[in-house]
Write a protein that holds these residues in place. Structure first.
Motif, PDB file in Angstrom:
ATOM      1  N   PRO A 132       0.781  -1.236   0.000  1.00  0.00           N
ATOM      2  CA  PRO A 132       0.000   0.000   0.000  1.00  0.00           C
ATOM      3  C   PRO A 132       0.816   1.292   0.000  1.00  0.00           C
ATOM      4  CG  PRO A 132      -0.066  -1.039   2.165  1.00  0.00           C
ATOM      5  CD  PRO A 132       0.717  -1.951   1.293  1.00  0.00           C
ATOM      6  N   GLU A 133       2.098   1.219   0.376  1.00  0.00           N
ATOM      7  CA  GLU A 133       2.816   2.482   0.527  1.00  0.00           C
ATOM      8  C   GLU A 133       4.197   2.440  -0.084  1.00  0.00           C
ATOM      9  OE1 GLU A 133       2.952   5.280   4.030  1.00  0.00           O
ATOM     10  OE2 GLU A 133       1.697   3.688   4.850  1.00  0.00           O
ATOM     11  N   PHE A 152       7.968   2.759  -0.082  1.00  0.00           N
ATOM     12  CA  PHE A 152       8.985   2.587   0.956  1.00  0.00           C
ATOM     13  C   PHE A 152      10.367   2.537   0.341  1.00  0.00           C
ATOM     14  CE2 PHE A 152       9.837  -1.879   0.042  1.00  0.00           C
ATOM     15  CZ  PHE A 152       8.657  -2.319  -0.529  1.00  0.00           C
ATOM     16  N   GLU A 155      14.216   0.767   0.858  1.00  0.00           N
ATOM     17  CA  GLU A 155      14.879  -0.352   1.522  1.00  0.00           C
ATOM     18  C   GLU A 155      16.313   0.060   1.835  1.00  0.00           C
ATOM     19  OE1 GLU A 155      13.556  -4.377   0.420  1.00  0.00           O
ATOM     20  OE2 GLU A 155      13.179  -3.542  -1.552  1.00  0.00           O
ATOM     21  N   GLY A 168      10.073   1.498   9.975  1.00  0.00           N
ATOM     22  CA  GLY A 168       8.653   1.857   9.979  1.00  0.00           C
ATOM     23  C   GLY A 168       8.406   3.351   9.990  1.00  0.00           C
ATOM     24  N   ARG A 215       8.431   5.476   3.414  1.00  0.00           N
ATOM     25  CA  ARG A 215       8.515   4.730   4.665  1.00  0.00           C
ATOM     26  C   ARG A 215       9.822   3.953   4.672  1.00  0.00           C
ATOM     27  NH1 ARG A 215       3.393   4.341   7.080  1.00  0.00           N
ATOM     28  NH2 ARG A 215       4.541   3.599   8.893  1.00  0.00           N
ATOM     29  N   VAL A 216      10.331   3.666   5.860  1.00  0.00           N
ATOM     30  CA  VAL A 216      11.639   3.029   5.969  1.00  0.00           C
ATOM     31  C   VAL A 216      11.490   1.532   6.235  1.00  0.00           C
ATOM     32  CG1 VAL A 216      13.791   2.952   7.270  1.00  0.00           C
ATOM     33  CG2 VAL A 216      12.662   5.152   6.846  1.00  0.00           C
ATOM     34  N   LEU A 217      12.020   0.719   5.328  1.00  0.00           N
ATOM     35  CA  LEU A 217      12.081  -0.725   5.552  1.00  0.00           C
ATOM     36  C   LEU A 217      13.553  -1.086   5.746  1.00  0.00           C
ATOM     37  CD1 LEU A 217      10.338  -3.342   5.627  1.00  0.00           C
ATOM     38  CD2 LEU A 217      10.964  -3.685   3.256  1.00  0.00           C
ATOM     39  N   LEU A 238      -5.595  -1.150   3.889  1.00  0.00           N
ATOM     40  CA  LEU A 238      -4.483  -0.635   3.075  1.00  0.00           C
ATOM     41  C   LEU A 238      -3.351  -0.181   3.989  1.00  0.00           C
ATOM     42  CD1 LEU A 238      -6.639   1.376   0.514  1.00  0.00           C
ATOM     43  CD2 LEU A 238      -5.492  -0.804   0.112  1.00  0.00           C
ATOM     44  N   ASP A 239      -2.983  -1.045   4.908  1.00  0.00           N
ATOM     45  CA  ASP A 239      -1.967  -0.656   5.884  1.00  0.00           C
ATOM     46  C   ASP A 239      -0.620  -1.255   5.532  1.00  0.00           C
ATOM     47  OD1 ASP A 239      -4.101   0.435   7.415  1.00  0.00           O
ATOM     48  OD2 ASP A 239      -4.539  -1.623   8.055  1.00  0.00           O
ATOM     49  N   TRP A 240       0.379  -0.409   5.577  1.00  0.00           N
ATOM     50  CA  TRP A 240       1.745  -0.878   5.370  1.00  0.00           C
ATOM     51  C   TRP A 240       2.269  -1.354   6.723  1.00  0.00           C
ATOM     52  CZ3 TRP A 240       6.793   1.017   6.748  1.00  0.00           C
ATOM     53  CH2 TRP A 240       7.843   0.403   6.036  1.00  0.00           C
ATOM     54  N   LEU A 241       2.687  -2.599   6.791  1.00  0.00           N
ATOM     55  CA  LEU A 241       3.059  -3.157   8.085  1.00  0.00           C
ATOM     56  C   LEU A 241       4.555  -3.049   8.383  1.00  0.00           C
ATOM     57  CD1 LEU A 241       0.842  -6.391   8.069  1.00  0.00           C
ATOM     58  CD2 LEU A 241       0.276  -4.101   8.911  1.00  0.00           C
ATOM     59  N   GLY A 242       5.348  -2.867   7.333  1.00  0.00           N
ATOM     60  CA  GLY A 242       6.785  -2.741   7.561  1.00  0.00           C
ATOM     61  C   GLY A 242       7.437  -4.049   8.002  1.00  0.00           C
ATOM     62  N   SER A 263       8.948  -6.989   6.438  1.00  0.00           N
ATOM     63  CA  SER A 263       9.404  -7.525   5.168  1.00  0.00           C
ATOM     64  C   SER A 263       8.384  -7.131   4.086  1.00  0.00           C
ATOM     65  CB  SER A 263       9.592  -9.036   5.266  1.00  0.00           C
ATOM     66  OG  SER A 263      10.271  -9.526   4.140  1.00  0.00           O
ATOM     67  N   ASN A 267       2.204  -7.468   3.928  1.00  0.00           N
ATOM     68  CA  ASN A 267       1.247  -6.468   4.396  1.00  0.00           C
ATOM     69  C   ASN A 267      -0.124  -7.074   4.642  1.00  0.00           C
ATOM     70  OD1 ASN A 267       2.926  -4.015   4.332  1.00  0.00           O
ATOM     71  ND2 ASN A 267       3.116  -4.532   2.177  1.00  0.00           N
TER      72      ASN A 267
END
Ligand code: SF4
Lengths: 875, 292
Positions: A738-739, A741, A743, A757, A772-774, B55-59, B61, B64
């Protein structure tokens, strides 16, 4: 490959089950790496150093396929004595013109050319870019000499079959790569020597008479200022190891869309016509005859000798009865080009107010093109814009919700662009064909009617054509004749939808006269230069042979031979592997039982085997052409590379490539690394654009490069499709990713306080974006020339807008425009950047942030755009 | 409510009263072939018309989805970790020469369709039933949303669907049906049909079981000593699963319980617990009404 081509990857898992070893080379550890036997992390933009290292390993350890190299490649050919290698001029080849930033390739030619010229033969000049033909699209393919270009007929090629002459290709190759040692590979690419040697061993041990290795790349490999040379590097390895024209060999390009191959065969490119016939140029005044003469020598060798038949048949398919010998078959109706009209050139022209209208089909340049910011700004300068897509993509809504509205650079009320949106039918809602990377046409059948106003491309173009023709039908203005006379009469079904098979038949071509009149052509060999045949794209002729749509064939694998000729249809002539004469030895026998594919059948005196031979069926292996032979007859029975005028695979490209006959490691346009191999930092022939809307970061060792100390690369995720037009509007795909990010490695996260995160801001000379930060160990810092280099990974699917289910900054906003000189492809797989924790500023503050970086780095329009490092230093 | 008596290794469909010569059908998910493409998740949602699950980004790996649930009937787990002990011989490991000891395991989880199915045992309405294929399916038009099944599943598979009013089947217990509607038409379940690498295999369970055993033996011979089957043993705490897995490490690594036991084996104990819970609930309700 597992990331972007999961369906194709099933064959890799299948091969692995049968014992194949899979090596994955990529800056990141991806889903492909997870399944591979070995993953090798490489610094983005350093691939030629690796490829050159492998070439050096093959030569120094004598691992090449000796007989194949000697007989089937140009290894023994002697190059002109005034040729100078990059080893001689510290990173430049002979012929470099610092004023033009381009090469005169005269000195790269085969020895014998100068003698031929002296004897009054047709001049084999350079830089005649309008007259090139390429097998795979765009400019830059070999011309004049060799590949489909002018003949070598008047030249006696000098060669040394002992491969010892210092000016023979083999020795030049050896010297060129002699410094690409395992140590140098490690210094430049970051690949430890052990891992590098493991690749070398795996590739060489798995090549030879009994085994073959294939190289598979996705098009990101071409997205470099040396993109064409990456592929050339792989080609040299494969020729040295005898892996071309043989089953299990080859260089396999995985393309980004289902029919990108189709869109070069029947091109959406500006410089070629269907079937790779070159687009005529404005400077050509001698009509069809002049056009043909400029492309074919009087004594043309090889299969391009029939170019006149292909061209006349093509003109007949366009203008039908209106095309006749008296009016040059309407040759004058074709558009003419007079320079670079590529997509990026056009966008810059748009910026400069030179373009009024623009049509966007199945693309989302506001998100997906390099320097996407420039793309959006350019759209705002148009009078009108047509967008055909499934959804209201960002390229259609830039005028109200682009990032430039947020920064107040654009005001909706000031934008005069009138946007027309046409909803498109999906592939399940229309008949048609895809041509995939193997050159295979596959038919798809309509399953349901498109909803509402959605229509197919065929419908759009056909109906638009009818309307324009109606408007022009009484015109007395000659410029309107090409449209007035155009054949435009496809049968239609519901809602005016043209019958797609009728179009495929027109492409296939048919007999217009004689006893077969009205019959479809069975093969392009039936095409005539006298107007008695038509055909929209000669290489596709045969797809509708005998009135059967061969593209629609779907015989299951278990019901046919392993080559599966009845699965789709492959151009040309349903031949599955090109140059397959090379699968047999010079005497026509298979190299080994295991790899038998095509061979010479003594008893029947013809070529036979599992595939359609890519060779004249009855030309014996021992045939040698008489001196005065022309066309296909001029190729010997042991010349497998039949589209080259010398019949050989080119280790060394004497012509056709603008930035050198051999791939050479240059650093990307933006790099924090100094070129360890040459004083010449970057490709001296790359295309640069010095513009205020296209500034570059400084590169090492120039001052200010530390302001952008990191390397970033962009890529796709399985869950999305390119710029998101087909995926970010669908809940089932959007929820999976969804977003936007980035890496980063744990080490870089620690260095820059990036919180897992949380958010990060990534900055280049063009703009700053947030992601977003992975934090992941799948990205590793590399040791390059003693220094730690961090890489950042950015998937590029998101864009700023209000229509999609998920939105985000676009990674392509970070890139500037620097192009490969051969095909004008952008460098969009590597650049330098900075990264900081937290979100980016919004509104005009964003511009201030970017400007402050530029000031610190001392950036001007000239920054990074010097072409020849040495010449600059000398001044 | 009566508890189904299951004899170990027997055919659950027959025991449930089906009188048809239909072999038990199931899944074999070979995670060593999974490429994490999530085609299974999407195909499942498309076929079963499951609503979007956030639609949530879980972070975490590339995952989601997070877990199996009422609106995610397949869930692909992504496990990034150092290879335990620096071993490099699993298919999902990078080479030691690369200096990397990383592996990225991917596995597509699904309802196990247990031989002894806790959800089915506790269902008071008969909404959950055993099909002729031996699978366990919720009937949406019978489920009253009581949620007993949710607690009874040892894998945390079944859940009541949440969402705004109007969401399909909101409030009802939802989970994988092993595409019951496709099976009755002789079709393959959507996930198995979509999986490009044959990581998900569908078929006759006893055939799948022998195939799985051959595969795990081969992997072990090739040096994947940690490769194992999960859910293949009729003597385990659920009487064996109708959806078994080939894992490359301990089940815990994948977030799977190592020794799942159907809660209804301790049925008496469970009702006692439930009684206490109900009492607590009543007190809670009383307290709430006092506050009004
Ligand atoms: S479809 Fe197959 S390969 Fe893709 S994630 Fe699901 S199980 Fe894995």
């Amino acid at each position: 490959m597992a990331e972007c081509h999961p369906v194709g990857f099933q064959w890799v898992t299948e091969a692995k089950k049968r014992g194949a070893k899979i090596i994955h080379i990529d800056p990141r550890f991806t889903r492909t790496s997870a399944l591979a036997d070995q993953h090798v992390s490489i610094r983005a933009g350093s691939d030629i150093a690796l490829l050159g290292g492998i070439i050096n390993y093959i030569i120094e350890n004598e691992k090449y396929f000796e007989e194949y190299v000697l007989e089937y490649t140009n290894a023994s050919t002697i190059i002109q004595s005034d040729f100078k290698d990059t080893e001689d001029i510290d990173g430049l080849f002979s012929g470099y013109n610092p004023e033009l930033g381009a090469y005169d390739n005269e000195s790269w030619g085969y020895r014998g050319i100068e003698e031929a010229a002296a004897a009054g033969a047709r001049e084999l000049s350079v830089n005649d870019q309008e007259h090139q033909i390429s097998m795979h699209g765009g400019q830059g393919a070999a011309h004049k000499i060799g590949s489909q270009g002018k003949s070598l007929s008047d030249i006696s090629i000098h060669s040394d079959r002992t491969l010892r002459d210092p000016m023979c290709v083999f020795q030049i190759l050896r010297r060129h790569y002699s410094r690409y040692t395992p140590e140098m590979v490690e210094r430049t690419t970051g690949i430890p020597q052990g891992a590098f040697l493991e690749i070398c061993r795996a590739v060489t041990e798995n090549s030879g008479k009994d085994r073959t290795t294939s190289w598979v790349y996705s098009v990101g490999w071409t997205h470099h200022s040396v993109g064409v040379q990456y592929i050339r590097g792989a080609a040299i390895i494969q020729l040295l190891l005898g892996n071309i024209g043989r089953p299990g060999g080859g260089i396999l390009a995985l393309r980004g869309h289902a029919s990108i191959q189709g869109s070069t065969d029947i091109p959406t490119l500006y410089d070629i016509l269907p079937g790779y016939l070159p687009m005529p140029s404005a400077s050509m005044t001698a009509g069809l005859k002049g056009y043909l003469e400029s492309l074919m020598a009087a004594k043309q060798k090889g299969f391009w000798a029939n170019l006149d038949s292909y061209m006349v048949s093509f003109l007949k398919s366009y203008w039908g009865d209106a095309a006749n010998p008296e009016n040059d078959y309407c040759f004058s109706y074709l558009p003419k080009i007079n320079g670079d009209h590529g997509t990026y050139r056009t966008v810059m022209d748009m910026m400069d107010g030179k373009v009024e209208g623009y049509m966007i089909f199945g693309e989302n340049p506001a998100v997906g093109s390099a320097n996407a910011r420039m793309q959006r700004l350019a759209l705002s300068k148009l009078k009108w814009l047509v967008v055909r897509d499934f959804n209201l993509i960002e390229s259609a809504t830039f005028w109200k919700d682009s990032p430039e509205i947020a920064t107040t650079e654009l005001e909706t009320s000031d934008i005069a662009t009138e946007v027309f949106f046409f909803p498109a039918a999906s592939q399940a809602e229309k008949d048609g064909s895809f041509t995939q990377t193997q050159r295979m046409l596959q038919w798809h059948h309509k399953a349901v009617d498109p909803p509402g106003d959605c229509r197919s491309e065929l419908h759009f173009f056909y109906q638009l054509g009818l309307k324009i023709k109606e408007l022009l039908k009484d015109s007395k203005n000659p410029r309107d004749y090409p449209i007035r006379d155009l054949t435009w009469d496809y049968p239609t079904t519901k809602n005016g939808e043209p019958v797609a098979e009728a179009v495929l038949k027109e492409i296939n071509g048919s007999h217009l006269a004689g006893e077969k009149k009205g019959k479809l052509l069975a093969s392009y060999t039936e095409m005539k230069p006298d107007g008695s045949t038509s055909g929209g794209c000669w290489i596709y002729t045969g797809v509708f042979a005998d009135g059967i749509n061969h593209a629609a064939k779907r015989k299951p694998g278990q019901d046919q031979s392993w080559v599966a000729p009845d699965w789709g249809w492959v151009w040309p002539a349903n031949r599955r592997i090109l140059y397959n004469r090379a699968s047999a030895d010079p005497d026509g026998k298979p190299w080994s039982e295991r790899k038998a594919y095509i061979w010479w059948d003594e008893a029947q005196a013809k070529w036979t085997g599992h595939d359609v031979p890519d060779f004249e069926p009855s030309k014996a292996p021992w045939y040698r052409p008489p001196d005065d032979a022309v066309g296909p007859d001029a190729l010997a029975g042991n010349d497998p590379f039949i589209m080259q005028a010398d019949g050989k695979g080119w280790l060394f490209a004497p012509a056709g490539i603008k930035d050198g006959p051999l791939p050479t490691h240059y650093e990307p346009q933006e790099s924090p690394v100094t070129n360890a191999l040459y004083a010449q930092q970057k490709n001296p022939a790359r295309q640069v654009f010095k513009r205020s809307d296209n500034l570059s970061n400084p590169s090492a060792p120039a001052e200010g490069y530390e302001v952008y100390p990191y390397v970033f690369t962009t890529y796709r995720l399985t869950e999305h499709h390119t710029a998101g037009g087909m995926s970010r509007f669908l809940p089932y795909l959007s929820e999976l990713q969804p977003e936007f990010f980035c890496e980063v490695s744990p080490e870089l996260a620690a260095e820059r306080n990036l919180r897992p995160g949380g958010w990060a801001t990534i900055v280049t000379a063009r703009t700053a974006i947030e992601a977003r930060v992975l934090v992941t160990r799948r990205i590793k810092p590399l040791r390059i020339d003693g220094k730690i280099i961090h890489q950042i990974g950015l998937p590029y699917h998101w864009g700023v807008g209000n229509q999609a289910l998920v939105a985000g900054d676009s990674a392509n906003d970070l890139f500037g425009l620097t192009l490969d000189p051969n095909v004008h492809i952008q460098e969009s797989k590597v650049s330098s950047c900075d990264i900081q924790p937290g979100r980016r500023p919004t509104g005009p503050e964003l511009l201030n942030l970017v400007a402050s970086y530029r000031r610190r780095a001392g950036i001007t329009q000239d920054t990074g755009n010097e072409l020849a490092t040495n010449y600059e230093a000398d001044k | 409510m009566s508890k189904t008596i299951v004899h170990l290794g027997l055919d659950p469909a027959k025991i449930s009263g089906w009188d048809v010569a239909q072999p038990r059908m199931g899944f074999f998910t070979d995670t060593s072939l999974c490429i994490g493409c999530k085609a299974c998740e999407v195909a499942c949602k498309e076929w079963n018309e499951i609503p979007e699950d956030g639609l949530d980004w879980l972070g975490i790996s590339y995952d989601n989805t997070g877990s199996l649930g009422a609106s995610s009937w397949r869930h692909v787990a992504f496990i990034e970790q150092a290879v335990p002990g620096g071993r490099t011989d699993t298919p999902s490991s990078a080479s030691a020469l690369d200096g990397s000891d990383l592996r990225w395991l991917m596995s597509s989880d699904v309802c196990k369709h247990c031989t002894e199915a806790g959800c089915l045992d506790v269902c008071p309405t008969g909404s959950l039933f055993r099909t002729e294929f031996g699978t366990v399916v919720v009937q949406d038009d019978i489920c009253n949303g009581c949620g007993y099944c949710v607690a009874a599943c040892p894998f945390g598979v079944i859940e009541r669907r949440t969402g705004s009013h109007g969401t399909k089947n909101v409030g009802l217990a939802q989970k994988c049906t092993l595409c019951y509607d496709r099976l009755v038409s002789g079709m393959t379940p959507a996930c198995a049909q979509a999986c490009p690498t044959e990581s998900i295999q569908f078929g006759n369970l006893s055939e799948l079981r022998s195939r799985a055993r051959r595969r795990v033996e081969k992997l072990q011979l090739d040096g994947n000593r940690a490769a194992r089957l999960y859910g293949d043993d009729p003597n385990d705490g659920i009487g064996g699963a109708g959806a078994m897995f080939l894992l490359l490490d301990q089940p815990e690594v994948y977030g799977l319980p190592p020794n799942p036991v159907v809660a209804t084996r301790e049925l008496g104990q469970m009702w006692k617990q439930a009684g206490i819970a109900a009492l607590t609930f009543l007190i809670g309700a009383a307290a709430a009404s006092i506050e009004r």
